[in-house]
Design a protein around this motif. Structure first.
Motif, mmCIF file in Angstrom:
data_model
loop_
_atom_site.group_PDB
_atom_site.id
_atom_site.type_symbol
_atom_site.label_atom_id
_atom_site.label_comp_id
_atom_site.label_asym_id
_atom_site.label_seq_id
_atom_site.Cartn_x
_atom_site.Cartn_y
_atom_site.Cartn_z
ATOM 1 N N LEU A 27 -7.891 21.677 -82.989
ATOM 2 C CA LEU A 27 -6.673 21.665 -82.198
ATOM 3 C C LEU A 27 -5.484 21.885 -83.127
ATOM 4 C CD1 LEU A 27 -7.401 18.649 -79.844
ATOM 5 C CD2 LEU A 27 -7.936 21.063 -79.511
ATOM 6 N N ARG A 28 -4.456 22.548 -82.593
ATOM 7 C CA ARG A 28 -3.275 22.870 -83.393
ATOM 8 C C ARG A 28 -2.036 22.383 -82.657
ATOM 9 N NH1 ARG A 28 -0.776 28.662 -84.113
ATOM 10 N NH2 ARG A 28 -0.592 28.153 -81.944
ATOM 11 N N VAL A 29 -1.088 21.827 -83.398
ATOM 12 C CA VAL A 29 0.178 21.362 -82.838
ATOM 13 C C VAL A 29 1.275 22.298 -83.323
ATOM 14 C CG1 VAL A 29 1.814 19.445 -82.703
ATOM 15 C CG2 VAL A 29 -0.630 18.974 -82.916
ATOM 16 N N SER A 30 2.102 22.773 -82.395
ATOM 17 C CA SER A 30 3.220 23.634 -82.764
ATOM 18 C C SER A 30 4.450 23.269 -81.932
ATOM 19 C CB SER A 30 2.857 25.108 -82.556
ATOM 20 O OG SER A 30 2.558 25.358 -81.199
ATOM 21 N N HIS A 31 5.586 23.765 -82.357
ATOM 22 C CA HIS A 31 6.864 23.579 -81.654
ATOM 23 C C HIS A 31 7.189 22.105 -81.408
ATOM 24 C CE1 HIS A 31 6.804 27.873 -81.107
ATOM 25 N NE2 HIS A 31 5.667 27.800 -80.442
ATOM 26 N N ALA A 32 6.853 21.235 -82.351
ATOM 27 C CA ALA A 32 7.133 19.804 -82.185
ATOM 28 C C ALA A 32 8.620 19.537 -82.368
ATOM 29 C CB ALA A 32 6.321 18.986 -83.180
ATOM 30 N N LYS A 33 9.171 18.782 -81.440
ATOM 31 C CA LYS A 33 10.570 18.376 -81.528
ATOM 32 C C LYS A 33 10.737 17.088 -80.741
ATOM 33 C CE LYS A 33 12.182 21.024 -77.567
ATOM 34 N NZ LYS A 33 13.166 21.972 -77.088
ATOM 35 N N ALA A 34 11.804 16.402 -81.016
ATOM 36 C CA ALA A 34 12.107 15.167 -80.295
ATOM 37 C C ALA A 34 13.509 15.277 -79.730
ATOM 38 C CB ALA A 34 11.998 13.956 -81.215
ATOM 39 N N ARG A 35 13.714 14.589 -78.628
ATOM 40 C CA ARG A 35 15.032 14.576 -78.001
ATOM 41 C C ARG A 35 15.262 13.181 -77.449
ATOM 42 N NH1 ARG A 35 17.863 18.935 -74.145
ATOM 43 N NH2 ARG A 35 18.601 19.589 -76.166
ATOM 44 N N GLY A 36 16.436 12.649 -77.721
ATOM 45 C CA GLY A 36 16.800 11.330 -77.236
ATOM 46 C C GLY A 36 18.236 11.335 -76.761
ATOM 47 N N PHE A 37 18.786 10.152 -76.607
ATOM 48 C CA PHE A 37 20.122 10.020 -76.028
ATOM 49 C C PHE A 37 20.970 9.050 -76.833
ATOM 50 C CE2 PHE A 37 17.156 11.320 -72.830
ATOM 51 C CZ PHE A 37 17.812 12.351 -72.187
ATOM 52 N N ASN A 38 22.290 9.103 -76.608
ATOM 53 C CA ASN A 38 23.193 8.198 -77.296
ATOM 54 C C ASN A 38 23.387 6.897 -76.527
ATOM 55 O OD1 ASN A 38 24.704 9.221 -75.203
ATOM 56 N ND2 ASN A 38 26.556 9.506 -76.393
ATOM 57 N N ALA A 39 22.741 6.772 -75.371
ATOM 58 C CA ALA A 39 22.815 5.559 -74.554
ATOM 59 C C ALA A 39 21.511 5.462 -73.751
ATOM 60 C CB ALA A 39 24.010 5.632 -73.617
ATOM 61 N N PRO A 40 21.149 4.262 -73.292
ATOM 62 C CA PRO A 40 19.895 4.113 -72.532
ATOM 63 C C PRO A 40 19.895 4.946 -71.256
ATOM 64 C CG PRO A 40 20.735 1.975 -73.203
ATOM 65 C CD PRO A 40 21.802 2.975 -73.526
ATOM 66 N N VAL A 41 18.751 5.552 -70.970
ATOM 67 C CA VAL A 41 18.575 6.299 -69.718
ATOM 68 C C VAL A 41 17.394 5.748 -68.926
ATOM 69 C CG1 VAL A 41 19.644 8.415 -70.561
ATOM 70 C CG2 VAL A 41 17.192 8.080 -70.859
ATOM 71 N N ARG A 42 16.667 4.774 -69.481
ATOM 72 C CA ARG A 42 15.527 4.144 -68.816
ATOM 73 C C ARG A 42 15.735 2.639 -68.788
ATOM 74 N NH1 ARG A 42 11.608 7.399 -72.657
ATOM 75 N NH2 ARG A 42 11.590 9.363 -71.557
#
Length: 142
Positions: free
Chosen positions: A107-122
Motif C-alpha cells: 500500500l502507498r500513501v500520497s498527498h498527505a496533509k492536515a487541516r485544522g482550525f483556529n477555534a473549536p468546530v466540534r
C-alpha cells in the motif's frame, strides 16, 4: 451573549508518513477469520508540523491510500481520521485504519496533509480524552 468568532481553516504540513500493519498484540490486528468486516488493521503514522505559536484545533488528516495497481483503497474518501488538537511545533500521530482484506499490497500513501482550525468546530472531549485508548496505544508502542 456575543456570537462566537468564525473559525478559519489552517493547513499543516505532514511528513514521515508510513503505513504498516498494526502490531500483532493490537486489538485491531485480530486474525481475519475472526473479523466479520473482512478487513485488516493498519497503523498510519507520521509527523504533523504546526508553525503557529498557538495550537491548531480539531485537525483532520487527509491522504490518498493506493494499492499495488494504484487504485484507491478507501473509495470516495480522502479524510482518513482526526488528529485532534495539534500543539505548536512537530507532533507524532498514529491512526488506525481498516483496509479491506485481500487488498493487493504494498500500500502507498500520497498527498498527505492536515487541516485544522483556529477555534473549536466540534464538541470538545473532556480533559485527557483527546485520544481514544487504542490510538494512544499506537503512539506508545513500548
Amino acid at each position: 451573549m456575543a456570537p462566537a468568532a468564525p473559525a478559519w481553516a489552517l493547513d499543516l504540513a505532514v511528513s514521515e508518513v508510513r503505513l504498516e500493519p498494526c502490531p500483532a498484540d493490537d486489538p485491531g490486528a485480530q486474525p481475519e477469520l475472526k473479523r466479520p468486516s473482512g478487513a485488516r488493521c493498519y497503523a498510519l503514522r507520521g509527523t504533523v508540523s504546526n508553525p503557529r505559536s498557538q495550537p491548531v484545533i480539531d485537525a483532520d488528516l487527509f491522504a490518498v491510500i493506493s494499492d499495488r495497481s494504484g487504485e484507491p483503497v478507501l473509495q470516495n474518501r480522502t479524510r482518513v481520521g482526526s488528529l485532534g488538537d495539534v500543539p505548536p511545533g512537530n507532533s507524532s500521530f498514529a491512526l488506525r485504519l481498516a483496509v479491506p482484506a485481500g487488498t493487493p499490497g504494498p500500500l502507498r500513501v500520497s498527498h498527505a496533509k492536515a487541516r485544522g482550525f483556529n477555534a473549536p468546530v466540534r464538541v470538545r472531549a473532556g480533559s485527557g480524552d483527546e485520544l481514544l485508548p487504542l490510538e494512544q496505544a499506537l503512539l506508545d508502542p513500548g
